[in-house]
Design an enzyme around this catalytic site. Structure first.
Site, mmCIF file in Angstrom:
data_model
loop_
_atom_site.group_PDB
_atom_site.id
_atom_site.type_symbol
_atom_site.label_atom_id
_atom_site.label_comp_id
_atom_site.label_asym_id
_atom_site.label_seq_id
_atom_site.Cartn_x
_atom_site.Cartn_y
_atom_site.Cartn_z
ATOM 1 N N ASP A 1 -12.961 2.210 4.100
ATOM 2 C CA ASP A 1 -11.813 2.106 5.016
ATOM 3 C C ASP A 1 -12.243 1.485 6.333
ATOM 4 O O ASP A 1 -11.399 1.110 7.147
ATOM 5 C CB ASP A 1 -11.228 3.499 5.280
ATOM 6 N N ASP A 59 0.835 -1.209 0.000
ATOM 7 C CA ASP A 59 0.000 0.000 0.000
ATOM 8 C C ASP A 59 0.870 1.258 0.000
ATOM 9 O O ASP A 59 2.033 1.232 -0.415
ATOM 10 C CB ASP A 59 -0.966 -0.072 1.210
ATOM 11 N N CYS A 115 -10.403 2.718 -5.460
ATOM 12 C CA CYS A 115 -10.448 3.102 -4.044
ATOM 13 C C CYS A 115 -10.549 4.616 -4.012
ATOM 14 O O CYS A 115 -9.985 5.297 -4.868
ATOM 15 C CB CYS A 115 -9.166 2.638 -3.356
ATOM 16 N N ASP A 122 -5.974 4.666 -5.787
ATOM 17 C CA ASP A 122 -6.649 5.427 -4.726
ATOM 18 C C ASP A 122 -6.938 6.853 -5.196
ATOM 19 O O ASP A 122 -6.350 7.343 -6.166
ATOM 20 C CB ASP A 122 -5.741 5.443 -3.486
ATOM 21 N N ARG A 160 -5.731 16.152 3.151
ATOM 22 C CA ARG A 160 -4.680 15.222 3.588
ATOM 23 C C ARG A 160 -3.333 15.611 2.952
ATOM 24 O O ARG A 160 -2.614 14.768 2.455
ATOM 25 C CB ARG A 160 -5.083 13.814 3.157
HETATM 26 C C1 GLA Z 1 -6.852 5.617 1.661
HETATM 27 C C2 GLA Z 1 -7.317 4.212 1.358
HETATM 28 C C3 GLA Z 1 -6.681 3.238 2.327
HETATM 29 C C4 GLA Z 1 -5.168 3.342 2.257
HETATM 30 C C5 GLA Z 1 -4.737 4.784 2.501
HETATM 31 C C6 GLA Z 1 -3.247 4.961 2.245
HETATM 32 O O1 GLA Z 1 -7.375 6.082 2.846
HETATM 33 O O2 GLA Z 1 -8.715 4.131 1.397
HETATM 34 O O3 GLA Z 1 -7.086 1.920 2.054
HETATM 35 O O4 GLA Z 1 -4.735 2.897 1.002
HETATM 36 O O5 GLA Z 1 -5.432 5.692 1.654
HETATM 37 O O6 GLA Z 1 -2.847 6.254 2.431
#
Ligand code: GLA
Length: 748
Positions: free
Chosen positions: A546, A364, A524, A476, A441
């Protein structure tokens, strides 16, 4: 499938019928949408002309003809219809009054795609027919082509519109929907899927009322708040029976789905762009294509509606090899490590997972650029030298050597100010000149409306994906556009930014899939913030939320299943106390919820007790055995976690041949001395005999029942220990949030 009588059109596949006509003034009037009906020479009796005092009538001398009282197909504003228009186009003289008239039609075998946009497809031209109806306003220099595709085996019709400027000067499209459906009455309950980060897609229902009710997004993304779907159901409809008209948008940007109930009780259902951030400058000779929208009809309640959408996604939307291939069970390191990892730590997580039977390792956030935390690195898609000093290839090789596939996280649409990309191209960021930029973020949004930005990110991703054996990416998208402005375009094209941005996102997906046709992309967006039919055309699965807490997930997955199949729902088992809710749920429940999705783990299995690790191995073996039933079978929701009467949830999947079914039965809080319970199953073969196997304690373990008994008498599902604890109950104990899976196997 398409019957044409003069100027009347009847689209039908036996399951649904859609009937409309062009009247003598060239206006398209809707006659019927619903269950399939036999064809007849003339359905004109369904147009009801009435004299209503004080109406505006566009034809002199005709007091019966006012568009306000007619059910229209593609209404325009300002010429006697005062309801919401399907289209509004401003012309060089400043007028937005148009008069689109029917000029002809053609029938296309099969179903053509839409350039640059996601859309349903069919494998053979026998599987669909498409009707194109052409409307023309000579004075405005405007031609509109409406497309209707009937899919042979499903009660669903796909619609879209194409607008052409055939005049000499530019036109401004100020409003445009993909479809308009005027239903004869308003006796419906509207279902919406609403939510927020970590609580996506709650099922909400309300009676239609006079005026307009909408679900929408103004984020250039479908968003967490409302999903771009809606269902209108007759009061009394439940999961198993009742008429439901459903609408869904195959689109991932800002949108609006509205149901407007007029003063005569007619419901105007529309799906399309929203008015706030869509405005299109259509130069002379240019055309504009709307995204596609779907409408379906069933008398089999919400499950009937959902099964139609599950089928359409699985057979006519998801493409490429992953449409039919089993989705790999994955382990994702995010909740296991967050940003705290190195190559050895990742390999040790992968090894433990592989030994338990996991098939894909997903690395990730944090592997790229100079990403130490969430303040830097986005946009620099090369291996992070501090975390992966031997590069990516070495890590991928070690994972592959274990016998696992390798996957990688990206956030292609975003950029950090602390990045090489920002140093090189500060102008690639979406910002309004002279205004401060809001961040989300610590991220900023790249201008994907600009081809060179999309191409630049593609080149980086292509180089990276070519550098090692990467089978999967998690795409994402963690924030929405703010201070939207397209510095590459002038004043008259600013209203195009959000749609052009989405087209850029689709373009990058398409480029990647063309270059790497075997790649599995999981969508995502801060969890499930862009879970829509548009994305599913490119990403066969999408991380649903999440929130990995099993209890919250029951609701999220129940709501998601209203329109999306189980194989599309990213779902993982994670550690307890849960990182989002702090709740502690049994390991078996975390797995038996996640199994009704793509299934995977998001924790370090080395930190589990030996007993739990052995349980994980058994879960994985179970899922591998029944993965096909769950992903390719027919899904039925049985007990809703949104309706509190039973403090429970239940659902089931039945294999296509109906020889195997898996039932998930979930309890919330343990109830001492609890009531007797039965689950009324669905979709079984009434005559077949099924043997019951339960993963927990059940009084019917090993017994054999006919499908008929299980559906009509019900399957006894009482809590064996009736909630008693303290080690005195010979049948065991029940904890809070307990669950059981029942496997029903046909006996020859
Ligand atoms: C988002 C995604 C999570 C993860 C984070 C990483 O929040 O939904 O699953 O990948 O980013 O920063």
């Amino acid at each position: 499938m398409v019957h044409v009588h003069g100027r009347q059109f009847h689209l039908t596949n036996g399951l649904v019928s859609y009937i409309f006509e062009a009247n003598e003034y060239g206006k398209l009037l809707n006659l019927y949408f619903g269950a399939g009906v036999p064809d007849r020479e003339d359905f004109d009796y369904l147009v009801e002309y009435q004299h209503r005092p004080m109406s505006s009538c566009p034809q002199e001398g005709n007091l019966l003809y006012s568009l306000e009282h007619l059910r229209q197909e593609f209404p325009e504003y300002g010429a006697s219809d005062y309801r919401r228009p399907a289209i509004s186009v401003r012309q060089p003289n400043g007028s937005a009054i148009t008069n689109l008239e029917y000029t002809g039609f053609r029938i296309i075998e099969g179903k053509p795609g839409l350039s640059g946009l996601p859309a349903l497809y069919v494998d053979s031209t026998d599987d669909a027919k498409t009707l194109e109806v052409v409307l023309l306003d000579k004075l405005a220099g405007l031609r509109v082509r409406l497309w209707y595709s009937v899919i042979a085996d499903l009660p669903i019709i796909a619609r879209s519109a194409r607008v052409e400027n055939i005049g000499a000067e530019a036109l401004e499209i100020e409003r445009l929907v993909s479809f308009n459906l005027d239903l004869p009455d308003a006796d419906y309950e509207m279902t919406e899927l609403t939510g927020a980060w970590a609580r996506e897609r709650n099922v909400e229902r309300h009676r239609l009322h006079s005026g307009t009710q909408t679900v929408e997004s103004l984020r250039a993304s479908s968003g967490h708040f409302f999903n771009p779907v809606s269902a209108l159901a007759r009061p009394g409809t439940n999961e198993h029976s009742g008429q439901v008209v459903a609408a869904a948008f195959i689109y991932s940007g800002s949108y609006e789905i509205s149901a407007q109930v007029d003063t005569y009780g007619v419901t105007r259902l529309q799906v399309g762009f929203d008015d706030f951030d869509f405005h299109w400058h259509l130069g002379a000779g240019e055309t504009f294509q709307t995204p596609e929208a779907l409408m379906s009809f069933t008398v089999e309640g919400y499950n009937g509606m959902s099964q139609t959408f599950h089928d359409v996604v699985r057979k006519h939307l998801v493409r490429g090899p992953w449409r039919d291939k089993e989705r790999p069970i994955l382990i994702n390191n995010w909740e296991a490590t967050y940003f705290d990892f190195d190559e050895d730590k990742l390999v040790s997580i992968a090894r433990k997972a592989h030994d338990a039977g996991v098939e894909l390792f997903v690395l990730d956030d944090g592997w790229f650029g100079d990403r130490q935390d969430d303040t830097s690195g986005l946009g620099d898609w090369y291996p992070n030298p501090r975390r992966l000093p031997h590069g990516l290839k070495s890590l991928v090789q070690r994972i592959n050597d274990l016998g696992m596939l390798f996957g990688l996280w990206f956030e292609p649409e975003m950029i950090s100010k602390k990045s090489k990309l920002y140093e090189a191209h500060p102008d690639w960021v979406i910002r309004t000149p002279g205004r401060a930029m809001s961040h989300g973020r610590n991220e900023y949004v790249l201008n994907f409306a600009d081809d060179k930005v999309v191409d630049g990110i593609y080149e980086q991703m292509k180089a990276l994906l070519s550098s090692a054996d990467i089978s999967y990416i998690k795409w994402d998208m963690n924030r929405n556009i703010s201070e939207g402005y397209d510095a590459t375009r002038g004043f008259e094209r600013q209203g195009e930014l959000f749609h052009r941005y989405v087209l850029g996102v689709y373009k990058l997906h398409e480029l990647l899939l063309q270059a790497f046709p075997n790649l599995l992309i999981e969508g995502c967006s801060s969890g499930g913030g862009r879970f829509d039919l548009g994305m599913l055309y490119y990403t066969p699965q999408i991380w649903a939320s999440d929130n990995t807490d099993a209890v919250a997930r029951m609701k999220i997955q129940y709501g998601t299943s209203m329109f999306y199949p189980l194989g599309s729902m990213g779902s993982h088992v994670s550690i307890v106390p849960n990182h989002q809710s702090g709740r502690v749920t049994p390991l078996c429940t975390r797995a038996s919820v996640a199994m009704f999705g793509t299934f995977g783990y998001e924790l370090d299995l080395a930190r589990l007790s030996t007993r739990d690790y052995e349980e994980v191995k058994a879960q994985i073996a179970f899922f591998k055995r029944f993965r096909e039933v769950i992903h390719a079978g027919v899904f039925y929701r049985l007990v809703s976690p949104f309706e509190g009467q039973r403090d429970a949830a239940a659902w089931m999947a039945v294999s296509e041949d109906r020889r195997t079914a898996i039932v998930g039965d979930y309890h919330m809080l343990a109830v001492p001395n609890s009531a007797f319970k039965r689950l009324y199953l669905e979709g079984l073969d009434a005559k077949m005999h099924y043997k019951v196997h339960c993963t927990g304690v059940s009084s019917i373990e090993g017994l054999i029942f006919t499908g008929s008994e299980l559906m009509k008498v019900g399957m006894v599902s009482s809590d064996a220990s009736s909630g008693e604890s303290g080690g005195v109950n010979p049948l065991g104990e029940t904890e809070d949030f307990a669950s059981r899976l029942f496997v029903l196997s046909a006996q020859d």
